[in-house]
Design a protein around this motif. Structure first.
Motif, PDB file in Angstrom:
ATOM      1  N   VAL A   4       0.834  -1.209   0.000  1.00 55.39           N
ATOM      2  CA  VAL A   4       0.000   0.000   0.000  1.00 55.39           C
ATOM      3  C   VAL A   4       0.869   1.258   0.000  1.00 55.39           C
ATOM      4  O   VAL A   4       0.610   2.222  -0.739  1.00 55.39           O
ATOM      5  N   LEU A   5       1.924   1.246   0.840  1.00 52.48           N
ATOM      6  CA  LEU A   5       2.831   2.403   0.880  1.00 52.48           C
ATOM      7  C   LEU A   5       3.514   2.604  -0.460  1.00 52.48           C
ATOM      8  O   LEU A   5       3.639   3.746  -0.949  1.00 52.48           O
ATOM      9  N   LEU A   6       3.945   1.504  -1.043  1.00 50.71           N
ATOM     10  CA  LEU A   6       4.579   1.609  -2.358  1.00 50.71           C
ATOM     11  C   LEU A   6       3.599   2.138  -3.391  1.00 50.71           C
ATOM     12  O   LEU A   6       3.953   2.949  -4.255  1.00 50.71           O
ATOM     13  N   LEU A   7       2.340   1.673  -3.295  1.00 50.62           N
ATOM     14  CA  LEU A   7       1.330   2.130  -4.248  1.00 50.62           C
ATOM     15  C   LEU A   7       1.078   3.625  -4.101  1.00 50.62           C
ATOM     16  O   LEU A   7       0.986   4.359  -5.097  1.00 50.62           O
ATOM     17  N   LEU A   8       0.957   4.085  -2.840  1.00 47.54           N
ATOM     18  CA  LEU A   8       0.736   5.517  -2.614  1.00 47.54           C
ATOM     19  C   LEU A   8       1.907   6.342  -3.140  1.00 47.54           C
ATOM     20  O   LEU A   8       1.725   7.393  -3.768  1.00 47.54           O
ATOM     21  N   SER A   9       3.134   5.858  -2.868  1.00 46.20           N
ATOM     22  CA  SER A   9       4.322   6.563  -3.364  1.00 46.20           C
ATOM     23  C   SER A   9       4.322   6.589  -4.878  1.00 46.20           C
ATOM     24  O   SER A   9       4.639   7.608  -5.509  1.00 46.20           O
TER      25      SER A   9
END
Length: 612
Positions: free
Chosen positions: A366-371
């Motif tokens: 999820v963090l990677l997706l947001l970034s």
């Protein structure tokens, strides 16, 4: 549970096969216990987990349930393959079934069915439908679901066309018919059908069962003592050959019941003693207790209370032994349940660890997706700015391109006029002069008297005529025009016809969607490239046939030129002559490409692709 159902369950004690060994598979199906015992204990045909499973099943067949449970409940199920896990649950369910733990039997039978489906063993999957059906005769256990298992057994037995299963299906239909047919004719009809199936399958174990049921028919439904004894004794002879002591003692028990019905208590006692004699008293506690209880009733009927008391006491002793045996089995079950719970806890911990790992990966994702989305948005803003700037550049480049195309068209037009002028000069001046020289040479040839000089003169004359012919031909197809009212394909056909008229080469032209008009600078450039290629065919290929395919598709022009000539070495030719390098350069200027497929003495295929 009715009497016949109880006997039916007893008869099914040894009905199972083990598929991983062909010999065992056959022996279990036909209940040849001596042969099974030889394989399990005297040979090395099995090893490891298979040996444990087969040995446990053997002990279940022999009704040595303590040993069977001891082996089965010591197995670590986490280490079993899918196939062995199916056998494990089947054998454990069978052991629980024999120990009257019908709820546990049902549970493991269902697990075994699922595993059998996974490994594609439809035969044993269907065997369990009947086993589950029999565990449900006690109304407190799953009585509402019972019929569906028999229906499933019947449907699958017919699909599998298994004679033994069809035989047992008819047996069950026979007993079910008793509830609606008081004449018992349907019972006999179904039993005779079962005999028919067995005559094809020739399974002695099943035949012994059929004789027992036929004896029961003449005992309980249509009383005929002689017929009943006849079939019971036939069953005893078969089971004695198979070494099935439990079947033999069941037959003697039925013979005792036959005499008891007629009030022949002395004879009933004799048969009961023969039943006990065939029993293994160390393990057959329940059967021994039941037989002794019936003997006590017989002695009471004969007015011998002392003897009745002795046998009643024996019955009670065996019931105590039976309870002790069940306690030992329950202790083994407790230990196994403890181990199963430990395995379950271990599995749950592994599952929790797996969930933690998946959660960590999920949060990271999820963090990677947001970034990534933030970065994409930033890039999109940058791209919009670049697109606006690029749009201005494109407009400027478009104007420059239009001017460039006009310049190219003018240049090509000038080159075309120059080519036409050169071709015209070749035809009108050089060609005319060579024609005149040829005529003079013809006159001189006629006046030539010296034979040797005449031969040299003739060769010179032929060379001159050949040169004249080449120049004439060259001037013709070099002077082929690309005018506004003649589209590319029509001009190509005219060029091929000119070459065909001058040389012994046959042309075939295939086209698709050739009515499309192409830009003039491409049209002229491609036409000149084809002129060059066909000139190479005339000069070097020694071909007799040439095929040209022209195809417009998806905004591109595709041209294929094939000949049946002598072919050439591409690497050598690209470095020396034939104008391939100049053709490639021309194509590059038109933003096209060329592929060459050729072999010595195998002809040549050249493919041109140009974006329109």
């Amino acid at each position: 549970m009715s009497k016949y159902k109880l006997i039916l369950l007893l008869i099914f004690w040894v009905h199972f096969s083990f598929a991983q060994n062909k010999s065992l598979d056959r022996f279990f199906k036909r209940a040849q216990l001596d042969s099974i015992e030889q394989i399990v204990f005297n040979e090395n045909e099995l090893s490891g987990i298979e040996d444990q499973l087969v040995t446990a099943n053997y002990y279940t067949v022999q009704k040595k349930l303590e040993k069977s449970f001891e082996i089965l409940l010591s197995i670590d199920t986490l280490q079993l393959s899918n196939k062995n896990l199916a056998y494990y649950h089947h054998f454990l369910g069978k052991a629980y079934d024999h120990n009257s733990n019908f709820d546990l039997a049902f549970k493991h039978y269902q697990k075994a069915q699922k595993r059998y489906l996974d490994i594609g063993d439809k035969l044993r999957y269907n065997d369990l439908n009947l086993d589950i059906y029999y565990t449900m005769f006690d109304p407190t256990f799953y009585s509402k679901s019972q019929p569906k298992y028999l229906e499933a057994y019947a449907e699958n037995a017919k699909k599998l066309d298994n004679l033994n299963q069809l035989c047992f299906l008819e047996i069950e239909k026979a007993f079910n018919s008793i509830e609606v047919d008081t004449t018992y004719q349907d019972f006999l009809t179904h039993l005779n059908k079962a005999y028919d199936y067995n005559s094809q399958d020739k399974n002695p174990f099943t035949l012994g069962i059929l004789h027992t049921y036929k004896g029961m028919y003449y005992t309980d439904y249509i009383f005929d003592k002689d017929s009943a004894k006849y079939y019971y004794n036939k069953g005893i002879r078969i089971n004695r050959k198979l070494g099935l002591q439990n079947k033999i003692r069941l037959a003697y028990h039925n013979l005792a019941e036959l005499e008891r019905i007629q009030g022949n208590h002395s004879k009933a006692i004799n048969y009961a003693k023969m039943t006990i004699k065939q029993s293994n008293k160390s393990i057959d506690h329940d059967l021994s207790a039941y037989v002794y209880e019936l003997m006590a009733e017989d002695f009471m009927a004969l007015k011998k209370p002392d003897s009745a008391y002795v046998y009643l006491e024996k019955s009670m002793n065996y019931l105590d032994s039976l309870n002790a045996q069940k306690q030992n089995i329950n202790l083994t079950r407790f230990q196994a349940d403890k181990k199963e719970k430990e395995n379950l806890i271990l599995t749950q911990k592994n599952e929790q660890n797996r969930i933690v790992i998946y959660s960590t990966f999920g949060i990271s994702a999820v963090l990677l997706l947001l970034s990534f989305l933030y970065y994409q948005n930033f890039k999109r803003q940058q791209l919009i700015k670049q697109q606006k700037s690029q749009l201005k550049i494109n407009r400027t480049e478009k104007k420059l391109k239009e001017q460039e195309l006009k310049a190219i068209d003018a240049l090509l037009e000038g080159q075309e006029k120059e080519r036409q002028q050169i071709a015209s000069d070749l035809h009108d001046h050089v060609g005319a002069n060579l024609a005149s020289i040829s005529a003079y040479f013809e006159v001189l040839k006629q006046k030539m008297s010296n034979t040797k000089d005449a031969e040299v003169f003739a060769k010179t004359y032929e060379l001159l005529r050949s040169t004249y012919k080449d120049i004439r031909g060259l001037s013709h197809y070099k002077n082929s025009e690309m005018i506004a009212d003649k589209i590319f394909f029509v001009a190509l056909k005219d060029l091929c016809q000119q070459i065909e008229d001058l040389h012994e080469i046959k042309f075939k032209i295939h086209s698709f969607n050739t009515n499309q008009k192409i830009p003039q600078h491409l049209e002229v450039g491609l036409f000149r490239i084809l002129q060059e290629l066909l000139a190479n065919v005339v000069k070097h290929a020694k071909a007799q046939n040439v095929e040209i395919h022209v195809n417009f598709y998806d905004g591109s022009l595709n041209i294929i030129v094939e000949d049946d000539g002598v072919g050439f070495d591409v690497e050598k030719i690209e470095n020396n002559g034939m104008g391939l390098s100049s053709i490639k350069k021309r194509l590059e200027s038109l933003k096209g490409d060329m592929q060459i497929d050729t072999r010595i003495n195998r002809g040549t295929t050249i493919i041109l692709d140009v974006k329109l």
